[in-house]
Motif scaffolding. Structure first.
Motif, mmCIF file in Angstrom:
data_model
loop_
_atom_site.group_PDB
_atom_site.id
_atom_site.type_symbol
_atom_site.label_atom_id
_atom_site.label_comp_id
_atom_site.label_asym_id
_atom_site.label_seq_id
_atom_site.Cartn_x
_atom_site.Cartn_y
_atom_site.Cartn_z
ATOM 1 N N ALA A 65 5.715 0.232 6.864
ATOM 2 C CA ALA A 65 5.456 -0.543 5.656
ATOM 3 C C ALA A 65 4.030 -0.392 5.142
ATOM 4 O O ALA A 65 3.813 -0.168 3.955
ATOM 5 N N PRO A 66 2.972 -0.485 6.014
ATOM 6 C CA PRO A 66 1.617 -0.325 5.514
ATOM 7 C C PRO A 66 1.375 1.038 4.871
ATOM 8 O O PRO A 66 0.638 1.139 3.896
ATOM 9 N N LEU A 67 1.981 2.105 5.411
ATOM 10 C CA LEU A 67 1.841 3.412 4.788
ATOM 11 C C LEU A 67 2.469 3.404 3.405
ATOM 12 O O LEU A 67 1.917 3.962 2.454
ATOM 13 N N HIS A 68 3.608 2.745 3.277
ATOM 14 C CA HIS A 68 4.240 2.604 1.973
ATOM 15 C C HIS A 68 3.322 1.851 1.009
ATOM 16 O O HIS A 68 3.234 2.182 -0.177
ATOM 17 N N LEU A 69 2.628 0.853 1.536
ATOM 18 C CA LEU A 69 1.713 0.095 0.690
ATOM 19 C C LEU A 69 0.570 0.979 0.198
ATOM 20 O O LEU A 69 0.147 0.885 -0.961
ATOM 21 N N SER A 70 0.067 1.837 1.066
ATOM 22 C CA SER A 70 -0.997 2.758 0.661
ATOM 23 C C SER A 70 -0.516 3.685 -0.447
ATOM 24 O O SER A 70 -1.254 3.974 -1.395
ATOM 25 N N ILE A 71 0.716 4.153 -0.321
ATOM 26 C CA ILE A 71 1.281 5.033 -1.350
ATOM 27 C C ILE A 71 1.409 4.285 -2.674
ATOM 28 O O ILE A 71 1.112 4.828 -3.745
#
Length: 702
Positions: free
Chosen positions: A27-33
């Motif tokens: 999820a945090p990687l998705h947030l960065s994207i």
């Protein structure tokens, strides 16, 4: 590479420690994207903007960025050292030129490439806001289920869309602010990581700090921010004084090395040039006023202006002075209270205030007051304060969570609309200066700049109007007289034009622009020898003045001195090999001298850079003279593609066909020439001659 892996692992596992069992790991990687996508979305329309304001000088006229062999000079001279005749700027920012060099090698001088790099850097800073805020706000979460409502994510979105950042992201010349903020935040993040004993993170933090210093001198405040972090937010047992000293000495060493290099590059550390003289009292109260204005712009990013005029206050008892003092006192009270009650708030307030400290040094250095780009780094502290306050409300009033989320979403939406709209102001020089003049009508500098833009747009009367307005505001402003002289010259009022340039020279005796303008006026008046004299003076004052170099070529050719013309034209081509006019002038000079092959070489270079029907037609004539009709025909046809109704090109094409014995094609093209220009007797004579040649040949074959 290892640091990149560490950064990725942090994004994946440390951003939301309380959510790891309930939210997907990715999820945090998705947030960065998402943060990257939002950053690009709000600045996408900036990709279509042109270069404006300082971009022209810092990029288009910057020879350093066109050759990596200039890197030693970049690190050993001031920021505008690439032009020895430029105004002295006591700034040392090598990273600016390195970024521009990178851009140039990727995109040439295409504005969209420079804007793209700025947007990429802004997206990177926004992600750094996310991961750094995740470290600083570990215990804060809007929701135990939904990471998309977490404070770090909201803070990053607020930062990515805040309208006050448009000056930094949309203006290519503001890259020092972008790179300084990127490397400062990266250094802070890595310093926080080093709390757990990561020596690699600590070393990389030092390296990032060095890059930040080479980006902009404001990075000198970073050690203060690191100390504030240690004092207010560091986890675990406190360190002894010696341990802190060991941690700070390397940063102080990097600082000392930077100051030595800066002192060598500038031949000074912090020279002072004041436009407005202030007493110590005046300096203090105006610093308070500046600080208050900066805070207001962070909270209410409206009426944004790239050129806020500086109107000094003279007493703290003025309404503006009382307001500024009140805001400063309230801010200090908040800092004191936060230090005792809420350390994250304390650190956020430090992030807002400390990076602004260097901006107070330049008060009175110019007619400009606050500059919105200086809020880029401080806005990180501001968005942290917003999400900390929102989290506090959520904890105390859980029933307000949904409404709070909607409010923040609305703020992000409004920010986004404001940013997209503001980007259009930077579309080109006309929209930019029209906006700044409207918002700062009392600036002679802005009216003069708009005058130059209008002149280049062919709006000569409007240009004159703006120059006169500039002189009304400042009767001693020489650049306005220069602009006025150029406009009068274009309108054919040559006596008025010369008068304006002479006044400019009285006000600014070493103005190479004024000497050049006077030379152009004399050239247009037929006073060629006097024009050459003025151009020579202009070039003695500034050998790199490209326009004077080209115009003296024209003057020498009019004087019949082809050798002198060739000398200056060659210099012009060497100065800027990408300038089509310089190649064209050199080609014409060679043609005048009878150096046909050299002339062809230069005209062929023009065809590669900026083809016109004239150049193709000239090439056709030259190839004709070398008895190469096939090549001549090729260029005449190219000329007609660019200007299908050009009688001369049809005529020349017809003659070339006739030389090859292709009489039918010759007659068709000569007939077209006569139809397009029936008054030209030469066309009719040649048509008749070719017709007779065809009839004669037909009789012989019978």
């Amino acid at each position: 590479m290892r640091d990149i892996r560490l950064l990725r692992r942090t994004i994946l596992t440390e951003t939301f420690p309380k959510l790891e069992s309930k939210a997907p790991v990715a999820a945090p990687l998705h947030l960065s994207i998402i943060i990257i996508i939002v950053s690009f979305a709000v600045y996408f329309n900036a990709l279509f903007n042109a270069f404006v304001f300082d971009d022209i000088f810092q990029i288009l006229e910057n020879q350093w960025i066109r050759d990596i062999r200039n890197i030693p000079a970049i690190f050993s001279q001031s920021v505008w050292g690439f032009n020895s005749k430029a105004s002295v700027l006591h700034y040392y920012r090598p990273m600016m030129h390195l970024v521009y060099t990178f851009n140039y090698y990727l995109f040439g001088l295409k504005p969209w490439g420079f804007h793209l790099v700025n947007i990429v850097m802004h997206a990177g800073v926004s992600v750094l806001v996310f991961v750094t805020a995740s470290r600083l706000l570990r215990g804060s979460h809007f929701s135990s289920v939904n990471p998309y409502l977490s404070p770090p994510f909201i803070a990053a979105l607020l930062f990515a869309t805040h309208p006050v950042h448009t000056e930094v992201v949309t203006w290519a010349a503001a890259v020092p602010e972008l790179s300084f903020t990127f490397f400062s935040l990266l250094s802070l993040y890595l310093y926080i990581r080093s709390d757990k004993g990561s020596i690699n993170s600590y070393v990389l933090s030092l390296v990032s700090y060095a890059f930040a210093l080479f980006s902009k001198e404001t990075a000198l405040t970073l050690p203060i921010i690191l100390a504030a972090y240690d004092f207010g937010l560091q986890e675990g047992p406190g360190r002894s004084f010696k341990e802190y000293l060991r941690r700070y000495i390397p940063y102080l060493t990097v600082t000392a090395l930077y100051l030595i290099m800066r002192s060598y590059g500038l031949r000074d550390v912090a020279p002072v040039t004041k436009v407005v003289e202030l007493s110590v009292y005046g300096y203090v109260i105006n610093s308070l006023s500046f600080f208050a204005h900066y805070l207001v712009k962070l909270i209410f990013p409206v009426h944004l202006n790239a050129y806020h005029m500086f109107h000094p206050i003279t007493s703290v008892l003025e309404p503006e002075g009382l307001l500024a003092l009140s805001i400063a006192v309230i801010f200090m009270i908040l800092v004191t209270m936060a230090l005792k009650m809420n350390r994250p708030v304390f650190f956020s307030l430090v992030l807002v205030a400390v990076p602004l400290i260097p901006t107070f040094y330049i008060i009175g250095n110019s007619e400009v007051g606050i500059s919105e780009r200086y809020l880029y780094f401080p806005s990180f502290g501001f968005v942290l304060l917003l999400v900390i306050a929102a989290d506090k409300i959520r904890i105390n009033k859980p029933e307000m969570t949904v409404g709070l989320g909607m409010v923040l979403a609305s703020v992000i939406g409004l920010y986004s609309v404001g940013t997209v709209s503001r980007n259009t102001i930077w579309k080109d020089e006309y929209t930019f200066f029209a906006d700044t003049v409207k918002k700062s009508p009392d600036s002679a500098i802005l009216h003069e700049a708009l005058s130059g833009v209008l002149f280049n747009r062919g709006e000569t009367d409007e240009s004159i109007r703006e120059s006169l307005q500039a002189l009304t505001l400042n009767p001693s402003y020489a650049p306005a007289y220069i602009d006025l002289g150029a406009a009068y010259n274009k309108k054919g009022r040559l006596d008025k034009s010369a008068e304006c340039f002479l006044i400019a020279l009285q006000l600014k005796p070493l103005s190479w622009e004024a000497y050049h303008g006077l030379g152009v006026t004399y050239l247009n008046s037929g006073r060629v020898d006097e024009a050459i004299e003025q151009f020579e003076i202009s070039l003695r004052l500034n050998p790199g003045f490209f326009d004077a170099r080209k115009n003296i070529c024209i003057a020498y050719m009019q004087r019949g001195l082809a050798d002198k013309a060739i000398e200056h034209c060659r210099n012009a081509v060497e100065m800027d090999p990408t300038d089509a006019d310089a190649h064209s002038l050199l080609g014409t000079a060679y043609k005048t001298k009878g150096l046909i092959d050299d002339a062809i070489e230069q005209y062929e270079a023009v065809v590669m850079l900026m083809p016109t029907w004239v150049i193709h037609n000239n090439l056709g004539i030259l190839y004709d003279s070398k008895n190469m009709p096939e090549k001549a025909i090729e260029h005449y046809q190219a000329a007609l593609k660019l200007q299908p109704d050009n009688a001369k090109a049809y005529h020349n094409l017809g003659i070339a066909y006739a030389k090859m014995g292709l009489m039918d094609q010759a007659l068709i093209n000569l007939d077209n020439a006569v139809k397009l220009d029936p008054q030209e007797q030469g066309f009719r004579k040649n048509l008749q001659k070719v017709l007779e040649m065809k009839n004669s040949a037909h009789k012989e074959t019978r």
